[in-house]
Design an enzyme around this catalytic site. Structure first.
Site, PDB file in Angstrom:
ATOM      1  N   HIS A 114       0.891  -1.237  -0.016  1.00 56.78           N
ATOM      2  CA  HIS A 114       0.051  -0.066   0.002  1.00 56.78           C
ATOM      3  C   HIS A 114       1.014   1.437  -0.134  1.00 56.78           C
ATOM      4  O   HIS A 114       1.875   1.191   0.521  1.00 56.78           O
ATOM      5  CB  HIS A 114      -0.871  -0.083   1.220  1.00 56.78           C
ATOM      6  CG  HIS A 114      -1.787   1.072   1.579  1.00 56.78           C
ATOM      7  ND1 HIS A 114      -1.665   2.211   1.687  1.00 56.78           N
ATOM      8  CD2 HIS A 114      -3.241   0.763   1.083  1.00 56.78           C
ATOM      9  CE1 HIS A 114      -2.762   2.875   1.747  1.00 56.78           C
ATOM     10  NE2 HIS A 114      -3.861   2.118   1.382  1.00 56.78           N
ATOM     11  N   ASP A 186       3.462  -3.861   8.344  1.00 57.38           N
ATOM     12  CA  ASP A 186       1.951  -3.101   7.946  1.00 57.38           C
ATOM     13  C   ASP A 186       1.015  -4.112   8.455  1.00 57.38           C
ATOM     14  O   ASP A 186       0.621  -5.136   7.633  1.00 57.38           O
ATOM     15  CB  ASP A 186       1.962  -2.403   6.739  1.00 57.38           C
ATOM     16  CG  ASP A 186       0.789  -1.979   6.390  1.00 57.38           C
ATOM     17  OD1 ASP A 186      -0.257  -1.945   7.066  1.00 57.38           O
ATOM     18  OD2 ASP A 186       0.870  -1.365   5.284  1.00 57.38           O
TER      19      ASP A 186
HETATM   20  C1  LIG Z   1      -2.171  -2.634   3.760  1.00 57.79           C
HETATM   21  C2  LIG Z   1      -2.456  -1.336   4.077  1.00 57.79           C
HETATM   22  N1  LIG Z   1      -1.546  -0.498   4.600  1.00 57.79           N
HETATM   23  C3  LIG Z   1      -1.937   0.828   5.075  1.00 57.79           C
HETATM   24  C4  LIG Z   1      -3.097   1.434   4.992  1.00 57.79           C
HETATM   25  C5  LIG Z   1      -3.485   2.643   5.366  1.00 57.79           C
HETATM   26  O1  LIG Z   1      -4.392   2.692   6.414  1.00 57.79           O
HETATM   27  P1  LIG Z   1      -4.862   4.074   6.822  1.00 57.79           P
HETATM   28  O2  LIG Z   1      -5.506   4.852   5.570  1.00 57.79           O
HETATM   29  O3  LIG Z   1      -5.898   3.603   7.779  1.00 57.79           O
HETATM   30  O4  LIG Z   1      -3.725   4.915   7.364  1.00 57.79           O
HETATM   31  C6  LIG Z   1      -4.201   0.413   4.316  1.00 57.79           C
HETATM   32  C7  LIG Z   1      -5.550   0.973   4.120  1.00 57.79           C
HETATM   33  O5  LIG Z   1      -6.029   0.583   3.033  1.00 57.79           O
HETATM   34  C8  LIG Z   1      -3.775  -0.775   3.760  1.00 57.79           C
HETATM   35  O6  LIG Z   1      -4.748  -1.692   3.529  1.00 57.79           O
END
Ligand SMILES: Cc1ncc(COP(=O)(O)O)c(C=O)c1O
Length: 395
Positions: A114, A186
């Site tokens: 992400h 993450d």
């Molecule tokens: C794997 C992953 N990492 C990070 C994030 C970021 O999360 P947030 O938008 O709650 O900070 C997401 C959100 O979709 C995610 O799925």
């Protein structure tokens, strides 16, 4: 597995039909227990935390700190190793800032991440992504050869938000630590689907968001080993994080409070704690078992539909959660439009697009994908409704 009627959102109708909610990887519906906890704060407590000298403030501070205990218990951490932040994104940015990186430093990661677990490394250092195989799965076996004397961190999604594949994190941590490299997981997509024990894993940093684990949005958590937090420079400064301040100097409060400047998302944090308790009451082994089963059912039922290409489906169900991502080849219909048709024509709520993972889509040479993602309230009837709707669009 858990009563659907715990989740008021699932009663929602669109065009006279009950929705099938399969978009929990974006954000999850909230159980009544969480909604009630937030409402109770407004109705009975409403006060700031760690500040006021009155009963409402004391009560609010207790609820807020109980939330920290609840979240710590969910992941096997000590409460003082849980820093409340806005979300996973902020947790990862806090680590990127805290490590004091420079443009020469390397962060080993994957091309599946992400943006929130990639752009902070690009901004502060150099991201070194592991390549993907033709199914969109990172070639995790290349980790060892990518770790160099310049590597400052190995950062990987515990579970991918694109494919639902669980990374081989034990090996990832072991190989990184063998080279003296700390690890960040993450955990946005893992913490509410799998049992986690950060101590047993010996992971250095573990980042997650409340809104993806049945809690309110606006709050998340960073678990970090206490000695990292003690060494990290201050991130943001202001009210709430300072023990003493005079003309000559100021003294920050102890960890984790020194990283929580300003009035936090109090009611959301209380709801976050309630969400962690709700999950613990079901039992994370049961949650994981259910998630794997729904994932397997989704993949099996979509696989046979003409025009469907699944990603991550070469990985056995034991290493996936309840999430299936695919493209549907129907004329010049974009994948976003497929998601829109599923919602407008069939009341099946899924994601369509790039899911904040542009590199994945570039590597797979697809302009977008459709993602169906489940949680504790979904069952086989939801999978059947998804598959029937996709089949109808395909034909
Ligand atoms: C794997 C992953 N990492 C990070 C994030 C970021 O999360 P947030 O938008 O709650 O900070 C997401 C959100 O979709 C995610 O799925």
């Amino acid at each position: 597995m858990t009563p659907r009627n715990d989740f008021p959102l699932l009663e929602r109708q669109v065009d006279g039909r009950r929705i099938t909610y399969l978009d929990s990887a974006s954000t999850t519906p909230k159980p009544r227990a969480v909604i009630d906890a937030v409402r109770r704060y407004y109705e009975n407590h409403t006060a700031n935390v760690h500040r006021g000298a009155h009963v409402l403030s004391e009560e609010t501070t207790s609820r807020y700190e109980e939330a920290r205990f609840s979240i710590a218990a969910l992941v096997g951490a000590a409460p003082n190793e849980i820093v409340f932040v806005r979300n996973t994104t902020e947790a990862i940015n806090l680590v990127a800032h805290g490590l004091g990186l420079s443009s020469e430093d390397e962060i080993v990661t994957t091309a599946l991440e992400h943006h929130s677990n990639y752009l902070p490394w690009r901004l502060h250092a150099r991201a070194v992504p592991l390549p993907l195989d033709e199914d969109g799965v990172p070639r995790y076996e290349l980790l060892r050869e990518r770790l160099t004397s310049r590597t400052k961190l190995a950062a990987v999604a515990h579970v991918s938000n694109v494919t639902g594949v669980v990374a081989p994190i034990e090996r990832w941590i072991e190989e990184s630590h063998a080279r003296g490299v700390p690890v960040l997981l993450d955990a946005s997509q893992s913490v509410s689907h799998l049992p986690v024990d950060v101590k047993a894993l010996d992971v250095d940093f573990f980042a997650f968001s409340s809104h993806k684990m049945l809690g309110p949005s606006g709050v998340g958590a960073l678990y970090a080993k206490a000695d990292w937090l003690e060494r990290f420079p201050l991130y943001q400064v202001g009210g709430g994080m300072v023990a003493r301040h005079d003309d000559d100097r100021f003294e920050p409060r102890e960890v984790p409070f020194r990283f929580e400047a300003g009035t936090p998302a109090i009611e959301a944090t209380i709801g976050f704690g309630e969400a962690a308790s709700y999950l613990r009451a079901i039992g994370m082994e049961r949650v994981a078992e259910h998630s794997r089963r729904i994932g397997a059912e989704m993949v099996d039922s979509l696989r046979s539909i003409p025009g469907v290409r699944l990603f991550g489906a070469s990985i056995p169900p034991e290493r996936r959660i309840g999430l299936a991502t695919f493209t549907l080849d129907v004329g010049d219909l974009a994948q976003r439009d497929v998601a829109r048709l599923l919602s407008d024509g069939h009341q099946v709520i899924v994601s369509g697009g790039l899911h904040c993972a542009h590199l994945f889509h570039q590597r797979m040479t697809v302009a977008g994908t459709v993602r169906a993602s489940s949680h504790v309230f979904n069952d086989s009837s939801d999978v059947a409704r998804l598959a029937a709707a996709v089949r109808e669009i395909a034909s």
